[in-house]
Scaffold this active site. Structure first.
Site, PDB file in Angstrom:
ATOM      1  N   TRP A 181       8.698  20.411  -7.799  1.00  4.48           N
ATOM      2  CA  TRP A 181       7.360  20.938  -6.795  1.00  4.48           C
ATOM      3  C   TRP A 181       6.512  21.600  -7.865  1.00  4.48           C
ATOM      4  O   TRP A 181       5.229  21.657  -7.290  1.00  4.48           O
ATOM      5  CB  TRP A 181       7.973  22.194  -5.861  1.00  4.48           C
ATOM      6  CG  TRP A 181       8.797  23.345  -6.374  1.00  4.48           C
ATOM      7  CD1 TRP A 181      10.197  23.215  -6.304  1.00  4.48           C
ATOM      8  CD2 TRP A 181       8.386  24.196  -7.084  1.00  4.48           C
ATOM      9  NE1 TRP A 181      10.485  24.323  -6.914  1.00  4.48           N
ATOM     10  CE2 TRP A 181       9.360  25.118  -7.564  1.00  4.48           C
ATOM     11  CE3 TRP A 181       7.211  24.912  -7.848  1.00  4.48           C
ATOM     12  CZ2 TRP A 181       9.398  26.042  -8.545  1.00  4.48           C
ATOM     13  CZ3 TRP A 181       7.051  25.802  -8.405  1.00  4.48           C
ATOM     14  CH2 TRP A 181       8.184  26.628  -8.809  1.00  4.48           C
ATOM     15  N   ASN A 182       6.593  21.856  -8.995  1.00  5.69           N
ATOM     16  CA  ASN A 182       5.700  22.629  -9.650  1.00  5.69           C
ATOM     17  C   ASN A 182       4.438  21.829 -10.214  1.00  5.69           C
ATOM     18  O   ASN A 182       3.479  22.354 -10.130  1.00  5.69           O
ATOM     19  CB  ASN A 182       6.353  23.340 -10.974  1.00  5.69           C
ATOM     20  CG  ASN A 182       6.902  22.382 -12.126  1.00  5.69           C
ATOM     21  OD1 ASN A 182       7.049  21.131 -11.631  1.00  5.69           O
ATOM     22  ND2 ASN A 182       6.790  22.889 -13.236  1.00  5.69           N
ATOM     23  N   GLY A 256      13.790  19.086 -13.118  1.00  6.62           N
ATOM     24  CA  GLY A 256      14.115  19.950 -12.603  1.00  6.62           C
ATOM     25  C   GLY A 256      15.143  20.948 -13.434  1.00  6.62           C
ATOM     26  O   GLY A 256      14.851  21.100 -14.704  1.00  6.62           O
ATOM     27  N   GLU A 278      14.668  15.965 -17.821  1.00  3.92           N
ATOM     28  CA  GLU A 278      13.504  16.695 -18.184  1.00  3.92           C
ATOM     29  C   GLU A 278      13.786  18.386 -17.503  1.00  3.92           C
ATOM     30  O   GLU A 278      13.608  18.584 -16.340  1.00  3.92           O
ATOM     31  CB  GLU A 278      12.192  16.445 -17.642  1.00  3.92           C
ATOM     32  CG  GLU A 278      11.816  14.898 -18.401  1.00  3.92           C
ATOM     33  CD  GLU A 278      11.658  14.902 -19.726  1.00  3.92           C
ATOM     34  OE1 GLU A 278      11.570  15.836 -20.430  1.00  3.92           O
ATOM     35  OE2 GLU A 278      11.924  13.793 -20.281  1.00  3.92           O
TER      36      GLU A 278
HETATM   37  P1  NAD Z   1      15.627  21.767  -9.090  1.00  2.00           P
HETATM   38  O1  NAD Z   1      16.464  21.431 -10.055  1.00  2.00           O
HETATM   39  O2  NAD Z   1      16.164  22.991  -7.791  1.00  2.00           O
HETATM   40  O3  NAD Z   1      14.982  20.720  -8.147  1.00  2.00           O
HETATM   41  C1  NAD Z   1      14.394  19.478  -8.678  1.00  2.00           C
HETATM   42  C2  NAD Z   1      14.574  18.393  -7.784  1.00  2.00           C
HETATM   43  O4  NAD Z   1      16.119  18.172  -7.664  1.00  2.00           O
HETATM   44  C3  NAD Z   1      14.125  18.541  -6.317  1.00  2.00           C
HETATM   45  O5  NAD Z   1      13.582  17.512  -6.063  1.00  2.00           O
HETATM   46  C4  NAD Z   1      15.349  18.975  -5.806  1.00  2.00           C
HETATM   47  O6  NAD Z   1      15.178  18.675  -4.204  1.00  2.00           O
HETATM   48  C5  NAD Z   1      16.126  18.034  -6.297  1.00  2.00           C
HETATM   49  N1  NAD Z   1      17.748  18.551  -6.245  1.00  2.00           N
HETATM   50  C6  NAD Z   1      18.201  19.750  -5.739  1.00  2.00           C
HETATM   51  N2  NAD Z   1      19.671  19.442  -5.905  1.00  2.00           N
HETATM   52  C7  NAD Z   1      19.691  18.272  -6.098  1.00  2.00           C
HETATM   53  C8  NAD Z   1      21.104  17.929  -6.306  1.00  2.00           C
HETATM   54  N3  NAD Z   1      22.402  18.398  -6.086  1.00  2.00           N
HETATM   55  N4  NAD Z   1      21.292  16.273  -6.746  1.00  2.00           N
HETATM   56  C9  NAD Z   1      20.030  15.689  -7.034  1.00  2.00           C
HETATM   57  N5  NAD Z   1      18.909  16.285  -6.898  1.00  2.00           N
HETATM   58  C10 NAD Z   1      18.872  17.397  -6.298  1.00  2.00           C
HETATM   59  O7  NAD Z   1      14.215  22.646  -9.709  1.00  2.00           O
HETATM   60  P2  NAD Z   1      13.021  23.250  -9.223  1.00  2.00           P
HETATM   61  O8  NAD Z   1      13.134  24.622  -9.008  1.00  2.00           O
HETATM   62  O9  NAD Z   1      12.574  22.428  -7.980  1.00  2.00           O
HETATM   63  O10 NAD Z   1      12.272  22.883 -10.557  1.00  2.00           O
HETATM   64  C11 NAD Z   1      11.675  23.931 -11.480  1.00  2.00           C
HETATM   65  C12 NAD Z   1      12.774  23.423 -12.519  1.00  2.00           C
HETATM   66  O11 NAD Z   1      12.184  22.557 -13.135  1.00  2.00           O
HETATM   67  C13 NAD Z   1      12.491  24.670 -13.866  1.00  2.00           C
HETATM   68  O12 NAD Z   1      13.550  25.225 -14.562  1.00  2.00           O
HETATM   69  C14 NAD Z   1      11.534  23.732 -14.628  1.00  2.00           C
HETATM   70  O13 NAD Z   1      11.639  24.425 -16.076  1.00  2.00           O
HETATM   71  C15 NAD Z   1      11.937  22.532 -14.633  1.00  2.00           C
HETATM   72  N6  NAD Z   1      10.814  21.371 -14.959  1.00  2.00           N
HETATM   73  C16 NAD Z   1      11.096  20.977 -16.054  1.00  2.00           C
HETATM   74  C17 NAD Z   1      10.014  20.093 -16.501  1.00  2.00           C
HETATM   75  C18 NAD Z   1      10.204  19.240 -17.878  1.00  2.00           C
HETATM   76  O14 NAD Z   1       9.456  18.354 -18.124  1.00  2.00           O
HETATM   77  N7  NAD Z   1      11.006  19.497 -18.804  1.00  2.00           N
HETATM   78  C19 NAD Z   1       8.839  19.750 -15.800  1.00  2.00           C
HETATM   79  C20 NAD Z   1       8.874  20.210 -14.402  1.00  2.00           C
HETATM   80  C21 NAD Z   1       9.849  21.322 -14.123  1.00  2.00           C
END
Ligand code: NAD
Length: 541
Positions: A181-182, A256, A278
């Site tokens: 979402w970010n 994520g 990522e």
């Molecule tokens: P998250 O892992 O909770 O969710 C990310 C995505 O995964 C969402 O679409 C979510 O619905 C999905 N998801 C949730 N549970 C799942 C499962 N069991 N299997 C498959 N998909 C699932 O992360 P978040 O809180 O939404 O995002 C923030 C995190 O993302 C932070 O840690 C941030 O550092 C990271 N991030 C990394 C990058 C990068 O390029 N390295 C970029 C943006 C965000």
């Protein structure tokens, strides 16, 4: 603190420039229902169930998003697979044209993209604008470099002159994208564009909190002329729909948290398919004794508070040389306190809202825990409900120790700890502490020395005299994390090659790999060994 109050939830101003005729952000307190329906209608969903989303700006309802069931995910992959077979046979130039049209469309619609992203995420308008800009950069970069990355290449054959080797780049098939979402517009498109260019179809599951921004990306792709079926959007809780994506895709691209990334990787391992991950970070910024203090303070503000710290590459740990510590920290605090905070569409907002109560709770817990265990708040340290439901002040902590939550865990908010160092060797060791390795920033007026230090830092990107933009916006350079921050890279050659399989085609002219008529196997083996020695003498590979 001198942070100004701005209007909460005020509608965005439309600036000059083309936009979607259905979209008028000034028409209501949130987005027009007809406009919202034109986006949510793009979700592949037949379950009849919907999930309501609200705006972090003012808590008002934004959309009822149709939810995809198991059958819908299967149907999305079936449709994508059919479309991909025809798409893979189109010319590279034809595919690149779609991306170039998207480039212009994104810039034409930047106000609309920005409005929707602000309504959904609460971020500052300037941060939302950069999402559109980044997608335009990505589209143009890959369209213009398509042949460089994807054309068939000749490689040297084992028998010079007799063995011809061609290496083809073959699409993986259907790529599953799971995005956070970010940065809802950037993260929905920046991986998908190279995947499409390489001849793949995409099934994407954006985060439930930011579906509209991702769906706007799908609409723009259609307007850019992407053939039907190639970009399928499914919706639903990550814990249910995410694993279904992993179950069906030929390759998975996940952005994520590290915890979810690990479970995605396990699912991909079971199916023996590739994935790029990522993930999170706890990124350090090093301010060396010869840094330009004003420049470093400006950079530190962007490095820490862009997108209210909800940015994978934003910094949460600062190491400052003892010689300049007091002067630097004074300027960093002053610049932090001069920021304009708010929840709304105004370009003047420097730092916007966090996205949700969950994020606000995490940030609050990290700061309260640090203070309870002895850290000092140099500035900030409070939620600001008077400015917006989830606004939290930009916060600088001193005296953070290993027992505090914010020491090693990603806060993902506008909070940084500052610490002084006396030896650069020690500072590098501190920067490498912990399990993450995403991004680092170094401020120094000696570029050569800073680049030497960069080599010692275990992070996938290091920015010198910049917060993160130098690497993040240089699409020709790979970007991603070392250690627990990820697997694989987006951007550049690696960012598109991950969506292809290599296929080596060998054409043998003349005699094949067998003895000449009448030659014994032993003599054939001796001849091969002799030729190997000769090639080595000649310095050949
Ligand atoms: P998250 O892992 O909770 O969710 C990310 C995505 O995964 C969402 O679409 C979510 O619905 C999905 N998801 C949730 N549970 C799942 C499962 N069991 N299997 C498959 N998909 C699932 O992360 P978040 O809180 O939404 O995002 C923030 C995190 O993302 C932070 O840690 C941030 O550092 C990271 N991030 C990394 C990058 C990068 O390029 N390295 C970029 C943006 C965000």
């Amino acid at each position: 603190m001198s942070q100004q109050t701005t209007r909460s939830g005020a509608p965005g101003r439309l600036l000059d420039g083309p936009s979607d005729p259905e979209h008028d952000p000034t028409a209501s307190s949130a987005l027009e229902p007809g406009y919202v329906a034109s986006l949510t209608g793009r979700v592949v969903a037949t379950s009849g169930q919907t999930t309501a989303s609200t705006s972090p700006l003012n808590g008002e309802p934004l959309a009822d998003v149709p939810q995809s069931g198991e059958d819908d995910v299967v149907a999305a992959f079936d449709r994508a697979r059919t479309a991909q077979a025809a798409w893979a046979r189109t010319s590279l130039d034809e595919r690149a044209e779609v991306l170039l049209r998207l480039h212009d469309l994104v810039l034409d619609h930047e106000q609309e993209i920005t409005d929707v992203a602000v309504w959904e995420s609460g971020k500052a308008r300037k941060d939302a604008y950069l999402e559109a800009y980044h997608v335009a950069l990505t589209a143009r970069y890959y369209a213009r470099t398509a042949h460089r990355h994807l054309d068939t290449r000749r490689r040297s054959g084992v028998l010079p002159g007799a063995t011809r080797i061609d290496v083809n780049r073959v699409p993986k098939g259907v790529v599953g994208i799971i995005s956070p979402w970010n940065y809802p517009f950037t993260m929905a498109l920046c991986d998908g564009l190279p995947a499409l260019l390489a001849g793949n179809a995409v099934v994407i599951k954006p985060d439930a909190q930011t579906m509209l921004t991702a769906l706007l990306g799908a609409r723009l792709l259609e307007q850019a002329g992407l053939p039907e079926g190639l970009w399928q959007v499914v919706a639903g809780p990550g814990s249910r729909v995410g694993p279904s994506i992993v179950e069906k895709a030929d390759y998975v691209c996940f952005t994520g948290s590290t915890a979810t990334g690990r479970s995605v990787a396990r699912g991909c391992a079971d199916r023996l398919i590739g994935c790029s991950l990522e993930l999170g970070g706890k990124n350090p910024i090093l301010v060396l004794r010869d840094a330009d203090i004003e420049r470093a303070a400006e950079g530190a503000v962007r490095a820490t508070y862009s997108n209210a710290g909800q940015l994978c590459v934003s910094t949460e740990r600062m190491l400052v040389a003892d010689e300049i510590y007091d002067r630097f920290v004074e300027r960093f605090v002053a610049r932090t306190e001069a920021m304009t905070l708010g929840a709304g569409h105004d370009w003047a907002i420097d730092m916007g809202s966090l996205i949700s109560q969950d994020q606000l709770d995490t940030v609050t817990a990290h700061v309260e825990d640090a203070v309870a265990k002895g850290a000092t708040v140099l500035t900030g340290g409070r939620a600001r409900p008077d400015l917006g439901r989830y606004v939290y002040e930009p916060t600088i902590l001193e005296g953070v120790t290993e027992d505090m939550l914010c020491h090693g865990q990603e806060t993902f908010g506008p909070v940084i700890s500052v610490q002084r160092f006396r030896s650069e060797t020690r500072a590098i060791a501190k920067a490498n502490e912990g399990s993450y390795g995403l991004n680092a920033a170094i401020y120094s007026q000696d570029g050569r020395r800073a680049r030497a230090i960069a080599r010692e830092i275990r992070c996938g990107t290091v920015n010198i005299n910049e917060a993160y933009g130098a690497t993040f916006a240089s699409i020709d350079a790979p970007m991603g994390g070392m250690r627990q921050s990820g697997l694989g890279r987006r951007q550049g050659e690696e960012g598109i090659h991950r969506f292809t399989e290599t296929q080596s085609v060998g054409t043998q002219r003349g005699h094949g790999f067998h003895p000449l008529p009448g030659m014994s196997n032993e003599r054939f083996a001796r001849t091969l060994s002799l030729s190997a020695r000769l090639m080595n003498r000649l310095g050949r590979a």
